[in-house]
Enzyme design. Structure first.
Site, PDB file in Angstrom:
ATOM      1  N   THR A  25      27.554  -4.264-117.443  1.00  0.00           N
ATOM      2  CA  THR A  25      26.945  -5.451-116.841  1.00  0.00           C
ATOM      3  C   THR A  25      25.860  -5.104-115.832  1.00  0.00           C
ATOM      4  O   THR A  25      24.868  -5.816-115.705  1.00  0.00           O
ATOM      5  CB  THR A  25      28.053  -6.281-116.158  1.00  0.00           C
ATOM      6  OG1 THR A  25      29.074  -6.532-117.124  1.00  0.00           O
ATOM      7  CG2 THR A  25      27.527  -7.606-115.655  1.00  0.00           C
TER       8      THR A  25
ATOM      9  N   THR B 254      32.554  -1.809-116.027  1.00  0.00           N
ATOM     10  CA  THR B 254      33.691  -1.701-115.111  1.00  0.00           C
ATOM     11  C   THR B 254      35.024  -1.486-115.834  1.00  0.00           C
ATOM     12  O   THR B 254      35.967  -0.958-115.247  1.00  0.00           O
ATOM     13  CB  THR B 254      33.811  -2.965-114.236  1.00  0.00           C
ATOM     14  OG1 THR B 254      33.902  -4.109-115.087  1.00  0.00           O
ATOM     15  CG2 THR B 254      32.607  -3.098-113.316  1.00  0.00           C
ATOM     16  N   ASP B 255      35.124  -1.898-117.083  1.00  0.00           N
ATOM     17  CA  ASP B 255      36.407  -1.855-117.794  1.00  0.00           C
ATOM     18  C   ASP B 255      37.084  -0.484-117.724  1.00  0.00           C
ATOM     19  O   ASP B 255      38.266  -0.382-117.446  1.00  0.00           O
ATOM     20  CB  ASP B 255      36.212  -2.223-119.272  1.00  0.00           C
ATOM     21  CG  ASP B 255      36.456  -3.704-119.512  1.00  0.00           C
ATOM     22  OD1 ASP B 255      36.036  -4.502-118.661  1.00  0.00           O
ATOM     23  OD2 ASP B 255      37.058  -4.063-120.546  1.00  0.00           O
TER      24      ASP B 255
ATOM     25  N   LYS C 257      40.773  -0.669-111.342  1.00  0.00           N
ATOM     26  CA  LYS C 257      40.273  -2.034-111.418  1.00  0.00           C
ATOM     27  C   LYS C 257      41.481  -2.961-111.343  1.00  0.00           C
ATOM     28  O   LYS C 257      42.312  -2.979-112.243  1.00  0.00           O
ATOM     29  CB  LYS C 257      39.493  -2.249-112.728  1.00  0.00           C
ATOM     30  CG  LYS C 257      38.857  -3.623-112.837  1.00  0.00           C
ATOM     31  CD  LYS C 257      37.952  -3.744-114.060  1.00  0.00           C
ATOM     32  CE  LYS C 257      37.358  -5.149-114.137  1.00  0.00           C
ATOM     33  NZ  LYS C 257      36.446  -5.319-115.278  1.00  0.00           N
TER      34      LYS C 257
END
Lengths: 447, 447
Positions: free
Chosen positions: A101, A177-178, A256
């Protein structure tokens, strides 16, 4: 560049010289539709997807289009080969883009994220970054991070080494970010020493949204890469829900913790290394026990994926372990319950796996705290059949570490020894109460 | 009652009429050893294990023992059959003991926890509880909760129903903490309506330790069982690190978040139902949207264990999914990354599984937040091959729910529908920022 388009739609758009990101206007059935041209993921080959001003995007069939025009071309600043060469020689911070992203200029609720941008787009993404460091950028991949895999970890590591070897003071890795925390662990185990920090950075909300964390995260990542006294693999993301500061987490101790919040990355069983007050360009160190900048970059990136992360739950059957053994697996990380347990019904399967030379390590699905397999009978029995307690290591860190260790050792005793050697700060031997977050226990406001 | 002893040691102890928990004195090789007789987990059949005053326990070989005497018998208050009958008829709260630390009077760092206690011992465990309610107790199992399994969930549910049907105002279930949240979910899905609360309670530290949370947790669980206006399956454990209050969590929204802290149980994506200030006997409700006490107890406890909880990590191979299909599995819960993703390399395997009638549900390893598989391409592709996004459901709750649903439905569409029906508050459609805990971001005190 017309991602996802095929057949008639591809032909139509190519004919009109349209590109993703262009603002276009379509007249159809006496209606005028204006918006940004988006990637298509439609199965039909006659659909054009555009994002409307209200944020929604619509698929428009080619049938009945009376008029099509490009109102505004997506702007890409021109660069010459010579200019690129010049930047490479002089840059202080290198941005390696892998996708995600943070390097997407367009995102929308009902459409796709296009992770690929050019080198120039990345540098011009936030003009302010050029004021704090001489920047060079490279688009290494353009993938969504859920598709990240060990062979890509190696390419990222090699690219980061090259950038540091070439004199950059630090490296920023733009990443989805995953799986950012997995990549951070992989890099942390691969580098024995570093001349500067490797800062993974991502964004939870894309830059076309007012609440985007992209600019601040990228800006402070560059501050850290250039100026920080530590030379570790770190993750730099928003620290709280407002825009006050970002946090620099040790790559092997971060997770996360929320699907969508900007401050979803948090250190577990640890405190971040630093807080970055980006407005003041201040890196506030939260601890002194970091790895410092060294003379050279030592890289040893190899991973064996013949592993499995087994999350225990009541009712789990032993046959899955028998299958793992038969499949030629070399190591298992158990995400056990509490202090590091599974049902004793699995003991025999673990004993067999262990006898076959398979390493079995124990972590806890509690995530916080340390496993201790000496308190209860089950823990001791699991140790007897060959399960190794892995201290306070996160399950995600442990599976990555095991992939790295198995690529370097074949003897089970040596594997065990290496798994229990603190290579990159992945084990924290002393905990403080502050590691556990504070929970909200008051009455909710019902409206 | 001489758990773990066999052969010579069992014979010797039986001959001396010794029992676990007795304080004994052994003379051997001119040394006198005094301590509490503990369960044995030795492979040898001539070893007696005793816990010394310093907290350590030692294994003593029978060989060379000159003298053996019982200094003090473990005290068990006598009860007659008639008295038990009387209690059953009149009790307000029934304690069903399944095992775990909370019902262990003895625990030690280097030895075993013995989970089994008699009914009388449980009632006399904390005399104060008799002042707040008429108590009856039942030892249903004596197992460590890592050995809990679906067939035991059914027995617990049946026992709880019987107790409520017999007029008890509420039921307290003493349970090990490792899998307490799973059992809570299983009971929550099994009861369609309840006349009173079912309160699971455990303890992170056994009652022989000064910091034990056993008495307060049990005391407040009984307060809740008797007096609470809600009739839900709940977990009642310490709320913070001191002894001020306990929290009553909704069973389907709670998770053990720390391996050892007393306040390790916390609500995720939710706020607890109540806070219990046990000193003031006050149940402070934190919300009004609870299930109230109903006219009757409706129970439907069935579970199909042909499921698997698959935690995704980079490098995961598709062959594991092929194996699951071949093994006759009926459902998979994926613990995906971020908003609910896996590598697209697994898509074909999921498509095949789905075509074979296997339900595949998506949860997030972030734990906090909601999955949203409409934002990114990968999410949409996963939905296309048959993966169902499961809102903000915890992975642990989802796997238990799936076991329950599969035992009730065989049609894939109906299974999907039921998985997305909010049966017990397992999905929370509106989140507030307070659901995410606050993290400590200040400098650590290095000493």
């Amino acid at each position: 560049m017309l991602e996802g388009y095929k057949g008639k739609a591809l032909e139509f758009l190519s004919f009109h010289n349209a590109d993703l990101g262009d603002i276009i206007e379509i007249q159809k059935d006496n209606i005028t539709i204006k918006g940004v041209l988006m990637p298509s993921y439609s199965k039909d080959d006659d659909i054009i997807v555009i994002k409307l001003d209200n944020g929604y995007n619509v698929g428009i069939s080619l049938k009945g289009i009376n008029n099509f025009r490009i109102i505004e071309k997506k702007t890409v600043p021109p660069t010459t080969k010579a200019e690129e060469k010049k930047k490479e020689e002089k840059s202080e911070v290198k941005i390696i883009s892998t996708g995600g992203t943070i390097v997407s200029k367009i995102e929308y609720e009902t459409g796709a994220v296009r992770p690929a941008l050019t080198t120039e787009e990345i540098i011009n993404f936030m003009p302010e970054i050029k004021e704090i460091a001489k920047i060079d950028a490279e688009v290494l991949f353009s993938i969504l991070s859920e598709n990240m895999k060990p062979e890509y970890w190696i390419k990222i590591a090699e690219s980061a080494k090259k950038a540091l070897d070439n004199g950059n003071l630090g490296v920023v890795i733009a990443h989805g970010t995953d799986t950012m925390a997995y990549t951070a662990s992989a890099l942390a185990f691969s580098f024995k020493s570093l001349t500067g920090p490797i800062v993974l950075v991502g964004s939870q909300r894309s830059s076309d949204r007012p609440s985007s964390d992209s600019p601040i995260n990228l800006y402070s990542a560059i501050l850290v890469a250039k100026n920080a006294p530590f030379a570790e693999v770190t993750v730099n993301m928003h620290g709280e829900s407002s825009d006050t500061y970002t946090l620099v987490h040790r790559g092997v101790k971060v997770r996360k913790m929320h699907t969508s919040r900007r401050d979803s990355f948090q250190s577990i069983n640890d405190i971040p290394i630093a807080k970055v007050y980006w407005k003041d360009k201040e890196i506030k160190l939260l601890r002194d026990d970091y790895f410092t900048r060294r003379e050279k970059n030592e890289l040893d990136a190899k991973f064996d994926t013949r592993v499995f992360l087994l999350k225990y739950y009541p009712g789990m059957r032993a046959d899955i372990i028998d299958y793992l053994i038969a499949s030629g697996i070399r190591g298992i990380i158990i995400e056990g319950t509490g202090l590091g347990h599974t049902s004793t019904e699995l003991l025999e399967a673990f004993r067999k796996a262990s006898k076959d030379g398979i390493f079995i390590g124990m972590t806890s699905q509690c995530l916080f705290g340390r496993v201790n397999m000496n308190v209860y009978t089950t823990g001791r029995q699991l140790q007897e059949v060959g399960v190794t307690p892995l201290e306070d290591m996160l399950p995600e860190t442990a599976i990555v570490k095991l992939m790295w260790v198995l690529a370097h050792e074949s003897d089970l005793d040596n594997i065990r020894k290496l798994m229990l050697t603190n290579l990159a700060g992945e084990m924290n031997y002393r905990h403080i109460p502050e590691y556990f977050p504070r929970w909200y226990h008051d009455r909710i406001r019902l409206q």
